[in-house]
Design a protein around this motif. Sequence first.
Motif, PDB file in Angstrom:
ATOM      1  N   ILE A 290       1.255  -0.897   0.309  1.00  0.00           N
ATOM      2  CA  ILE A 290      -0.356  -0.035   0.006  1.00  0.00           C
ATOM      3  C   ILE A 290       0.970   1.754   0.409  1.00  0.00           C
ATOM      4  O   ILE A 290       1.794   1.534   0.977  1.00  0.00           O
ATOM      5  N   LYS A 291       0.337   2.190  -0.667  1.00  0.00           N
ATOM      6  CA  LYS A 291       1.260   3.632  -0.752  1.00  0.00           C
ATOM      7  C   LYS A 291       0.147   4.801  -0.463  1.00  0.00           C
ATOM      8  O   LYS A 291      -1.011   4.124  -1.104  1.00  0.00           O
ATOM      9  N   VAL A 292       0.334   5.458   0.075  1.00  0.00           N
ATOM     10  CA  VAL A 292      -0.674   7.289   0.106  1.00  0.00           C
ATOM     11  C   VAL A 292       0.181   7.911  -0.459  1.00  0.00           C
ATOM     12  O   VAL A 292       1.525   8.318  -0.659  1.00  0.00           O
ATOM     13  N   ASP A 293      -0.282   8.412  -1.530  1.00  0.00           N
ATOM     14  CA  ASP A 293      -0.150   9.795  -2.301  1.00  0.00           C
ATOM     15  C   ASP A 293       0.519   9.591  -3.485  1.00  0.00           C
ATOM     16  O   ASP A 293       1.698  10.042  -3.144  1.00  0.00           O
ATOM     17  N   GLU A 294       0.472   8.504  -4.006  1.00  0.00           N
ATOM     18  CA  GLU A 294       1.376   7.669  -4.807  1.00  0.00           C
ATOM     19  C   GLU A 294       1.046   8.247  -6.400  1.00  0.00           C
ATOM     20  O   GLU A 294      -0.407   8.913  -6.264  1.00  0.00           O
ATOM     21  N   SER A 295       2.002   9.030  -6.708  1.00  0.00           N
ATOM     22  CA  SER A 295       1.577   9.626  -7.915  1.00  0.00           C
ATOM     23  C   SER A 295       1.635   8.467  -9.663  1.00  0.00           C
ATOM     24  O   SER A 295       2.484   7.452  -9.479  1.00  0.00           O
ATOM     25  N   LEU A 296       1.240   8.785 -10.152  1.00  0.00           N
ATOM     26  CA  LEU A 296       0.351   7.688 -11.025  1.00  0.00           C
ATOM     27  C   LEU A 296       0.677   7.837 -12.378  1.00  0.00           C
ATOM     28  O   LEU A 296       0.512   7.026 -12.867  1.00  0.00           O
ATOM     29  N   GLY A 297       0.869   9.527 -12.769  1.00  0.00           N
ATOM     30  CA  GLY A 297       1.532   9.853 -14.471  1.00  0.00           C
ATOM     31  C   GLY A 297       2.961   8.569 -14.357  1.00  0.00           C
ATOM     32  O   GLY A 297       2.643   8.173 -15.740  1.00  0.00           O
ATOM     33  N   PRO A 298       3.649   8.666 -13.996  1.00  0.00           N
ATOM     34  CA  PRO A 298       4.415   7.399 -14.345  1.00  0.00           C
ATOM     35  C   PRO A 298       4.195   6.099 -14.600  1.00  0.00           C
ATOM     36  O   PRO A 298       4.985   5.108 -15.172  1.00  0.00           O
ATOM     37  N   LYS A 299       2.765   5.962 -14.170  1.00  0.00           N
ATOM     38  CA  LYS A 299       2.366   4.474 -14.268  1.00  0.00           C
ATOM     39  C   LYS A 299       1.637   4.186 -15.367  1.00  0.00           C
ATOM     40  O   LYS A 299       0.867   3.471 -15.373  1.00  0.00           O
ATOM     41  N   THR A 300       1.728   5.426 -16.156  1.00  0.00           N
ATOM     42  CA  THR A 300       0.166   5.528 -17.619  1.00  0.00           C
ATOM     43  C   THR A 300       1.435   5.594 -18.881  1.00  0.00           C
ATOM     44  O   THR A 300       2.570   6.116 -18.228  1.00  0.00           O
ATOM     45  N   THR A 301       1.176   5.486 -20.207  1.00  0.00           N
ATOM     46  CA  THR A 301       1.727   5.604 -20.697  1.00  0.00           C
ATOM     47  C   THR A 301       2.359   6.978 -21.339  1.00  0.00           C
ATOM     48  O   THR A 301       2.820   7.495 -21.967  1.00  0.00           O
TER      49      THR A 301
END
Length: 301
Positions: free
Chosen positions: A18-29
């Motif tokens: 579990i991560k809190v306040d996780e950046s999502l941009g790098p998890k998308t193409t």
Amino acid sequence: MVLNSTTLKECLSNASRIKVDESLGPKTTLRVGGHADLFLQPASRDDLIAALRWSRMHGVPVTMLGRGSNLLILDGGIRGLVISLSDRFFSRIEVQDERLTCGAGARLKQLAETSRMAGLSGLEFLEGIPGCVGGALHMNAGAMQQWTFDRVEKITTMDREGDLHVWKGSEVEVHYRSCPLLREHIAIEAVFLGTQSNPSVIRKTMDNYSRRRRLSQPVASSAGCMFKNPDHISAGKLIDELGLKGTRVGEAMISELHGNFIVNLGGAVAADVVSLIKLVQERVMSAHQIELEVEVQVVGE
Ligand SMILES: Cc1cc2nc3c(=O)[nH]c(=O)nc-3n(C[C@H](O)[C@H](O)[C@H](O)COP(=O)(O)OP(=O)(O)OC[C@H]3O[C@@H](n4cnc5c(N)ncnc54)[C@H](O)[C@@H]3O)c2cc1C
């Protein structure tokens, strides 16, 4: 929303992350978008069930993330819990006779390659789609005039209460780039049916498809085709004919190579991409009275 991850952690095994306040941009193409309040990679079905029950009990919205290759996450990020089935537990592929049983987290490239090695044809078209099985089922992803559900014999889903359901592929309602069932349910596993063939013939088909992609699609960060094709005409052709290739808003640009791809030149934010989408829609509407529908799933705030 202020979420307390401690109560969620208490419901799960230590293997889940579990991560809190996780950046999502790098998890998308496309590599844009804000943060998730909470980001979870469950390590088992039991942990996934526990997380879904926790989210219901606390009124926390849940968003599924695959490989993020068909997502435009807005700059304000996603409230609630974002779940990724990228743990090994959900990414297995097993072959038996002509069937491939795949976890929702399995990569499509891996599925196509496993199928080739087993001498099973029919899944070659998945080779260049940079998603995972769950995302491909949700989108009924397709290429080279073939669709994900053409080859699905069975899928297992989980509803938001954590209960499992098994469906025959032929009974599931699907459309061009959509599977309404999976807007509510989570895809857990699918059984794909291949056709016996020679691995070297399959290899040739895959090489041919990948050559066609290399020639027609940009390598820069993107979410693939931004718009659905309207009836009888490709969105890319409409955009190209209006001379919009190369048009920029901030660091987002309509690809010079393919009019239906919006690429991130490096520093784009989601707002740039949204403005470019609106610009294209307005130009196509005023020139052709056609409403271009966005294919990419826009999520967040
Ligand atoms: C270079 C490039 C080329 C592409 N080429 C093609 C192509 O030829 N054909 C094509 O159809 N697409 C193409 N795409 C788009 C994309 O790769 C596909 O739509 C892919 O199937 C999305 O899978 P994903 O795992 O990345 O899903 P994501 O983008 O992460 O998610 C897509 C949707 O699926 C949902 N979802 C994810 N996992 C689950 C789950 N387990 N259960 C329920 N819902 C879930 C998400 O919530 C979201 O709504 C391309 C994209 C890129 C960047």
